[in-house]
Scaffold this motif. Structure first.
Motif, mmCIF file in Angstrom:
data_model
loop_
_atom_site.group_PDB
_atom_site.id
_atom_site.type_symbol
_atom_site.label_atom_id
_atom_site.label_comp_id
_atom_site.label_asym_id
_atom_site.label_seq_id
_atom_site.Cartn_x
_atom_site.Cartn_y
_atom_site.Cartn_z
ATOM 1 N N HIS A 1 0.734 -1.337 0.367
ATOM 2 C CA HIS A 1 -0.196 0.145 -0.354
ATOM 3 C C HIS A 1 0.524 0.800 -0.297
ATOM 4 O O HIS A 1 0.195 2.152 -0.810
ATOM 5 N N GLU A 2 2.234 1.318 0.956
ATOM 6 C CA GLU A 2 2.587 2.546 0.607
ATOM 7 C C GLU A 2 3.270 2.583 -0.260
ATOM 8 O O GLU A 2 3.483 4.056 -0.740
ATOM 9 N N ARG A 3 4.030 1.562 -0.997
ATOM 10 C CA ARG A 3 4.907 2.042 -2.284
ATOM 11 C C ARG A 3 3.582 2.528 -3.140
ATOM 12 O O ARG A 3 4.163 2.897 -3.873
ATOM 13 N N LEU A 4 2.955 1.329 -3.619
ATOM 14 C CA LEU A 4 1.553 1.724 -4.634
ATOM 15 C C LEU A 4 1.802 3.407 -4.438
ATOM 16 O O LEU A 4 1.497 4.192 -5.287
ATOM 17 N N ARG A 5 1.092 3.971 -3.023
ATOM 18 C CA ARG A 5 1.166 5.401 -3.039
ATOM 19 C C ARG A 5 2.468 6.110 -3.005
ATOM 20 O O ARG A 5 1.646 7.565 -3.655
ATOM 21 N N ARG A 6 3.355 5.600 -2.549
ATOM 22 C CA ARG A 6 4.483 6.671 -3.648
ATOM 23 C C ARG A 6 4.787 6.620 -4.791
ATOM 24 O O ARG A 6 5.211 7.901 -5.362
ATOM 25 N N ILE A 7 4.624 5.498 -6.037
ATOM 26 C CA ILE A 7 4.685 5.531 -7.109
ATOM 27 C C ILE A 7 3.255 6.718 -7.163
ATOM 28 O O ILE A 7 4.025 7.037 -8.600
ATOM 29 N N ALA A 8 2.598 6.510 -6.927
ATOM 30 C CA ALA A 8 1.447 7.409 -7.322
ATOM 31 C C ALA A 8 1.639 8.724 -6.951
ATOM 32 O O ALA A 8 1.608 9.953 -8.414
ATOM 33 N N ALA A 9 2.283 9.323 -6.441
ATOM 34 C CA ALA A 9 2.739 10.743 -5.666
ATOM 35 C C ALA A 9 4.280 10.893 -7.265
ATOM 36 O O ALA A 9 4.142 12.065 -7.431
ATOM 37 N N ASP B 1 6.271 -3.162 -10.938
ATOM 38 C CA ASP B 1 7.442 -1.366 -12.013
ATOM 39 C C ASP B 1 7.319 -0.545 -11.537
ATOM 40 O O ASP B 1 5.761 -0.499 -12.648
ATOM 41 N N PRO B 2 7.534 0.695 -11.300
ATOM 42 C CA PRO B 2 6.621 1.881 -11.473
ATOM 43 C C PRO B 2 6.550 1.815 -12.604
ATOM 44 O O PRO B 2 5.460 2.945 -13.131
ATOM 45 N N ALA B 3 7.189 1.610 -13.748
ATOM 46 C CA ALA B 3 6.869 1.755 -15.203
ATOM 47 C C ALA B 3 5.624 1.554 -15.954
ATOM 48 O O ALA B 3 5.071 1.727 -16.912
ATOM 49 N N TRP B 4 5.106 0.598 -15.399
ATOM 50 C CA TRP B 4 3.756 0.363 -15.524
ATOM 51 C C TRP B 4 2.838 1.138 -15.917
ATOM 52 O O TRP B 4 1.915 1.477 -16.172
ATOM 53 N N LEU B 5 2.870 2.210 -13.905
ATOM 54 C CA LEU B 5 2.297 3.019 -13.743
ATOM 55 C C LEU B 5 1.779 4.196 -14.835
ATOM 56 O O LEU B 5 0.706 4.030 -15.224
ATOM 57 N N ALA B 6 2.903 4.685 -15.116
ATOM 58 C CA ALA B 6 3.439 5.431 -16.293
ATOM 59 C C ALA B 6 2.753 4.882 -17.528
ATOM 60 O O ALA B 6 2.565 5.721 -18.293
ATOM 61 N N TYR B 7 3.531 3.503 -17.993
ATOM 62 C CA TYR B 7 2.303 3.523 -19.020
ATOM 63 C C TYR B 7 1.442 3.215 -18.941
ATOM 64 O O TYR B 7 0.509 3.362 -20.342
ATOM 65 N N LEU B 8 0.995 2.939 -18.213
ATOM 66 C CA LEU B 8 -1.174 2.289 -18.087
ATOM 67 C C LEU B 8 -1.953 4.240 -17.954
ATOM 68 O O LEU B 8 -2.455 3.818 -18.566
#
Length: 374
Positions: A29-37, A61-68
């Motif tokens: 959860h915390e990792r996801l919050r940081r990636i979103a921020a 990988d955070p690259a997936w969030l940037a991609y999607l």
């Protein structure tokens, strides 16, 4: 030109489920919050707007969030289970149901299996990669941390960073995360070592300077990897790290040339100033050429064609230059080393200038200038 009065609503990043397994000292959860921020996306309930649903049973990988985030109606899956889904409000229920039960996704959604071979191109890290997306369970943590670390590595870099110390830096990155040492803390330690190396070179203590310089160069890798793995990059840390990287190399070369006299292998006055002039001019000019290439073609010069990526392994940057100095010191000729670095700097400058001109000619002829990694 007026700005768009109704810019698209950014998707909210919405966690699904819970997971207490720690990765790099963080919960999912915390990792996801940081990636979103880091992606400047709102986190939490999405209301009726678009959302990126993130299944906390998995880690990605955070690259997936940037991609999607720019691809609505797209779902990333692992073993046919949704991991990330950029969907509208009307499709959320179906995605949640699929994540919980393994049911089929709506047919109008584009599905991207994380297992697909072609991967995606990461411009920031200058490489084509297949970002990881794995189930987060205790048994998988060591492998996921390694995948996360390797995913933060630049695909196009110098020979030492690419081949000599990835394992050293991985062990130190993991240790720093375990003890709670921040990336800026690592940068601070590295800065001290950088200064100690400069003093050692100036006084002709070349072996001591090389030893502390090696430690600094490894930590220069660790701080960036730690920031990416723990999603703790900051403007201060980025400016500090890049500022040190930009400023210290010519100071090191100057100190080394001065130290040659103390060591007993002085350069003549004419040779000293010729070496310093070549190195300083070559260093600044190469940086300007790299910047001009980015401005004109929208990519790093080192990712244009395979030759450029291979030349980046040995081009006259700090780490390859240190290999030259080390080799010269093995035969007790630090003066030969600094002269060789000056010559290699000018050769590298000529290669970069030629590649810039060739790219400009390609573009003027109407041929596309694109990265071979894209």
């Amino acid at each position: 030109m007026s700005s768009n009065p109704n810019p698209p609503t950014p998707p909210h990043v919405v966690p699904l489920g819970s997971n207490d397994v720690l990765l790099w000292g963080m919960t999912a959860h915390e990792r996801l919050r940081r990636i979103a921020a880091a992606q400047k996306l709102p986190f939490g309930a999405a209301g009726e707007g678009p959302a990126i649903l993130a299944n906390l049973a998995f880690v990605f990988d955070p690259a997936w969030l940037a991609y999607l985030k720019t691809r609505p109606n797209t779902v990333l899956t692992r073993d046919n289970v949704p991991v990330l889904a950029h969907v509208s409000a009307r499709d959320r229920g179906a995605v949640v149901h699929a994540a919980e039960t393994g049911a089929a996704l709506p047919s109008h959604l584009e599905v991207i299996p994380a297992e697909r071979e072609e991967g995606i191109f990461n411009e920031a890290l200058r490489k084509r990669e297949r970002p990881f997306a794995e189930r987060l369970v205790p048994a998988n943590v060591p492998a996921i941390e390694r995948a996360s670390y390797l995913g933060a590595y630049k695909g196009v870099t110098d020979v030492l960073t690419k081949y000599l110390w990835p394992e050293w830096a991985f062990a130190l990155t993991r240790l720093a995360a375990r003890i709670g040492l921040s990336p800026n803390g690592v940068t601070a330690i590295g800065t001290v070592l950088c200064i100690v190396s400069t003093i050692a070179f100036w006084n002709g203590w070349f072996w001591s300077g090389l030893a502390t310089g090696l430690a600094f160069m490894v930590l220069d890798t660790v701080d960036g990897k730690l920031a990416r793995c723990t999603i703790t990059s900051s403007a201060l840390g980025n400016a500090w790290d890049h500022g040190i990287d930009l400023v210290h190399p010519p100071i090191w070369w100057w100190a080394w040339a001065v130290g040659c006299a103390v060591y007993g292998r002085p350069l003549s006055d004419g040779m000293f100033w010729a070496v310093m002039g070549a190195m300083l001019f070559g260093y600044v000019a190469q940086r300007l050429i790299e910047g001009a290439f980015i401005v004109r073609f929208g990519m790093h010069i080192h990712v244009w064609q395979p030759f450029d990526s291979r030349f980046r392994l040995v081009t006259a940057r700090r780490n390859p230059n240190m290999v030259i100095l080390f080799a010269a010191l093995l035969v007790s000729r630090p003066d030969w080393g600094i002269i060789a670095v000056a010559v290699w700097t000018m050769v590298s400058l000529a290669v970069h200038l030629l590649r810039l001109v060739q790219a400009m000619l390609e573009k003027s002829a109407g041929r596309p200038v694109v990265s071979w990694l894209a």
